[in-house]
Write a protein that holds these residues in place. Structure first.
Motif, short mmCIF file in Angstrom:
data_model
loop_
_atom_site.label_atom_id
_atom_site.label_comp_id
_atom_site.label_asym_id
_atom_site.label_seq_id
_atom_site.Cartn_x
_atom_site.Cartn_y
_atom_site.Cartn_z
N VAL A 134 8.96 0.40 -31.66
CA VAL A 134 9.69 1.64 -31.45
C VAL A 134 8.68 2.67 -30.97
O VAL A 134 7.66 2.90 -31.61
CB VAL A 134 10.39 2.11 -32.74
CG1 VAL A 134 11.03 3.47 -32.54
CG2 VAL A 134 11.43 1.09 -33.18
N VAL A 135 8.95 3.28 -29.85
CA VAL A 135 8.05 4.26 -29.26
C VAL A 135 8.43 5.67 -29.72
O VAL A 135 7.58 6.49 -30.04
CB VAL A 135 8.08 4.17 -27.72
CG1 VAL A 135 7.19 5.23 -27.10
CG2 VAL A 135 7.68 2.79 -27.27
N GLN A 136 9.76 5.93 -29.78
CA GLN A 136 10.21 7.27 -30.14
C GLN A 136 11.67 7.20 -30.58
O GLN A 136 12.46 6.42 -30.06
CB GLN A 136 10.08 8.19 -28.93
CG GLN A 136 10.38 9.64 -29.17
CD GLN A 136 10.17 10.47 -27.92
OE1 GLN A 136 10.54 10.08 -26.82
NE2 GLN A 136 9.55 11.62 -28.09
N ILE A 137 12.02 8.03 -31.56
CA ILE A 137 13.41 8.22 -31.97
C ILE A 137 13.65 9.71 -31.98
O ILE A 137 12.88 10.46 -32.58
CB ILE A 137 13.69 7.64 -33.37
CG1 ILE A 137 13.33 6.16 -33.42
CG2 ILE A 137 15.15 7.85 -33.75
CD1 ILE A 137 13.37 5.58 -34.83
N LYS A 138 14.71 10.15 -31.29
CA LYS A 138 14.99 11.58 -31.26
C LYS A 138 16.47 11.83 -31.04
O LYS A 138 17.25 10.90 -30.82
CB LYS A 138 14.18 12.26 -30.16
CG LYS A 138 14.53 11.85 -28.75
CD LYS A 138 13.66 12.58 -27.76
CE LYS A 138 14.05 12.26 -26.33
NZ LYS A 138 13.29 13.06 -25.38
N GLU A 139 16.85 13.08 -31.11
CA GLU A 139 18.22 13.48 -30.82
C GLU A 139 18.27 13.88 -29.36
O GLU A 139 17.41 14.59 -28.85
CB GLU A 139 18.60 14.67 -31.72
CG GLU A 139 19.98 15.23 -31.45
CD GLU A 139 19.99 16.30 -30.38
OE1 GLU A 139 21.01 16.41 -29.69
OE2 GLU A 139 18.99 17.00 -30.23
N LYS A 140 19.30 13.37 -28.67
CA LYS A 140 19.47 13.72 -27.27
C LYS A 140 20.97 13.86 -27.01
O LYS A 140 21.74 12.95 -27.29
CB LYS A 140 18.87 12.64 -26.37
CG LYS A 140 18.88 12.99 -24.91
CD LYS A 140 18.13 11.94 -24.12
CE LYS A 140 18.09 12.32 -22.65
NZ LYS A 140 17.38 11.31 -21.87
N LEU A 142 21.66 10.21 -31.70
CA LEU A 142 20.38 9.55 -31.90
C LEU A 142 20.01 8.77 -30.64
O LEU A 142 20.87 8.18 -29.99
CB LEU A 142 20.53 8.58 -33.07
CG LEU A 142 19.30 7.98 -33.70
CD1 LEU A 142 18.41 9.07 -34.28
CD2 LEU A 142 19.73 7.03 -34.81
N CYS A 143 18.75 8.78 -30.28
CA CYS A 143 18.29 8.08 -29.10
C CYS A 143 17.00 7.32 -29.42
O CYS A 143 16.02 7.93 -29.85
CB CYS A 143 18.06 9.09 -27.97
SG CYS A 143 17.76 8.31 -26.39
N PHE A 144 17.01 6.01 -29.27
CA PHE A 144 15.85 5.16 -29.53
C PHE A 144 15.15 4.83 -28.23
O PHE A 144 15.81 4.50 -27.23
CB PHE A 144 16.29 3.83 -30.15
CG PHE A 144 16.61 3.88 -31.60
CD1 PHE A 144 15.70 3.45 -32.54
CD2 PHE A 144 17.84 4.34 -32.04
CE1 PHE A 144 16.00 3.48 -33.88
CE2 PHE A 144 18.15 4.37 -33.37
CZ PHE A 144 17.22 3.94 -34.30
N SER A 193 26.98 9.51 -33.42
CA SER A 193 27.93 10.40 -32.73
C SER A 193 29.17 10.66 -33.58
O SER A 193 30.02 11.45 -33.19
CB SER A 193 28.34 9.80 -31.38
OG SER A 193 29.18 8.68 -31.55
N ARG A 194 29.27 9.98 -34.74
CA ARG A 194 30.43 10.14 -35.62
C ARG A 194 30.03 10.55 -37.03
O ARG A 194 30.83 10.48 -37.95
CB ARG A 194 31.20 8.82 -35.71
CG ARG A 194 31.72 8.32 -34.39
CD ARG A 194 32.50 7.04 -34.57
NE ARG A 194 31.72 6.04 -35.27
CZ ARG A 194 31.42 4.85 -34.81
NH1 ARG A 194 31.85 4.48 -33.63
NH2 ARG A 194 30.72 3.99 -35.52
#
Length: 65
Positions: free
Chosen positions: A3-9, A13-15, A40-41
């Protein structure tokens, strides 16, 4: 698999990842997609069921509370 990055986009959630073992790659991708969809829910404040909403230029997932 890493996993390089996990963020909100755009409110969810965006992996970002690189590589994946060939045998398990489908299951890993399936789990990541499930987590992104679930975000998203799910209210980002309290964890209750929520809905993706646009407020001005922001996209947020909020419950009714």
């Amino acid at each position: 698999f890493r996993v390089v990055q996990i963020k909100e986009k755009l409110g969810t959630l965006c992996f970002y990842y690189e590589g994946a073992p060939k045998r398990k790659s489908n299951k890993i991708i399936e789990l990541i997609n499930e987590a992104e969809l679930s975000s998203s829910r799910t209210c980002e404040i309290c964890g209750a069921p929520g809905q993706l909403k646009t407020v001005k230029w922001l996209r947020l997932v909020r419950c009714r509370n």
